[in-house]
Design an enzyme around this catalytic site. Sequence first.
Site, short mmCIF file in Angstrom:
data_model
loop_
_atom_site.label_atom_id
_atom_site.label_comp_id
_atom_site.label_asym_id
_atom_site.label_seq_id
_atom_site.Cartn_x
_atom_site.Cartn_y
_atom_site.Cartn_z
N LYS A 1 35.16 15.85 -11.82
CA LYS A 1 33.78 15.98 -11.20
C LYS A 1 34.08 16.01 -9.55
O LYS A 1 35.09 15.33 -9.35
CB LYS A 1 32.83 14.70 -11.38
N ARG B 1 28.61 14.91 -25.77
CA ARG B 1 27.99 15.38 -27.10
C ARG B 1 29.31 15.38 -27.99
O ARG B 1 29.04 15.29 -29.23
CB ARG B 1 27.90 16.79 -26.66
#
Length: 494
Positions: free
Chosen positions: A278, A352
């Site tokens: 990130k 996920r």
Amino acid sequence: MDYSIESTPLEKLQCDCLITGVFADKSLSPAAQQLDILTHGLIARLVERGDVTGETGEALLINAVPNSKIERILLAGLGKKEALNGKNYRKTLAAAINSLKKLPIKDVVCALAENPVSGCDLTWKIRQIAEVFGDAAYQFTQLKSDKTLECKVEQTRMLAPEAEFDAAGLGLRQGRAIADAINLTKHMADLPGNVCTPTYLAEQAIAVGKKSAKTTVEILEEEDMEALGMGSFLSVTRGSRQPAKLICLNYQGGEKNAKPVVLVGKGLTFDAGGISLKPGPGMDEMKYDMCGGAAVIGTLQAVAQLELPLNVIGLVPASENLPDGNANKPGDIWTSMSGKTIEILNTDAEGRLILCDTLTYAERFNPDAVIDLATLTGACLVALGRVPSGLLGNDDELCNALIRASEIAVDSVWRLPLWEEYQELLKSNFADMANIGGKDAGTITAACFLSRFTENVRWAHLDIAGTAWRTGPTKGATGRPVPLLCQYLLDRVN
């Protein structure tokens, strides 16, 4: 803060401050009318000269009340009578407590529950006082040397007639339990990643379990997950030195064979993105990537505190997502617990990956419904902002029940489509599916991914990426969607 129900007549009441209401048409609430008589028209004079207009969110403090054991009166704006709905009632409560909390006031009596709120009974109105006041009083001080609390209010008494004590008492019980759950959720989320590790989250769950004889807690270690074939989950933790945990809270308040509701909360205690790193600015807020897991633990505490006659399972997959020589790489393919293979195109789409194995694991409980909650996609923040959480699911009845609960709890959701056409975006040339679907419809494709692991259950997904915490000067966890989940479970009881 301590809460109680109060029925003492105003002429005999003693407190540091009494909160009462004024409407936008300059009419007074019943308590304000009575106080106006006791103060020889003081409140009416203030209203007439424009010191208070009664608009929603306005508050005027009367610092001295002559000839009364009530030392101060706070006039809270209730807005237009016909517009006093749940949302505006909560705004009024928030404005009231925020205007008082820094003052040297310890004992507050709130008389706002006497006012009619559209579609809401006394139980709900009393409950909201505890929720809103508890939220305003919360302050993170654990890691500060100065632990002085900003809020000086120690006791809130809620005015209710003796004839309605049962309804008020029920609201008090619900409000106290939900407020405690919200504050526990916020506290865990506000802790930094070097303190709130997967092991720490597991310890908090164990502590919650010890408070109730009806709650048991099991912690699955990495070797347990490996034996279960949770290759997707374990691929995420490869870059971390902190061992992953699968936290299982099992509350048995219903009949032995009754199907449970399973709550699954993403518990990434820090998410740097892994190899797909990130950007640096704002990365500190990635400690909040475990807010879903914290909310599940908080909700299970509230369920046990309220002794709801339901069976509720809480599952929290807890891990970190960090870059490392052993970490997941773009292009890697892993086999999930379901047997389906997943190509990793972006290691920052890791939530996920831990959720899918946990959703497969949830099937062993033969659930009536499965609800997962996760700070899953930045796309949800782009699409919906910070007002509603995103809602998707494979069962209209379940999704509609969550929407109704959100409206009652004033913890908003907005349903997004889960159409078959979006599934095409997850195609992989090398595995059963990719873990991302490209730049379009990111929130929906993330839910499409999860839907492939919930084909055998009634399932709903809450994307709380925009609602789990505030950023900027008021940075901090919100505790959402604990109110929504608690309301949904209360609705199942009723």
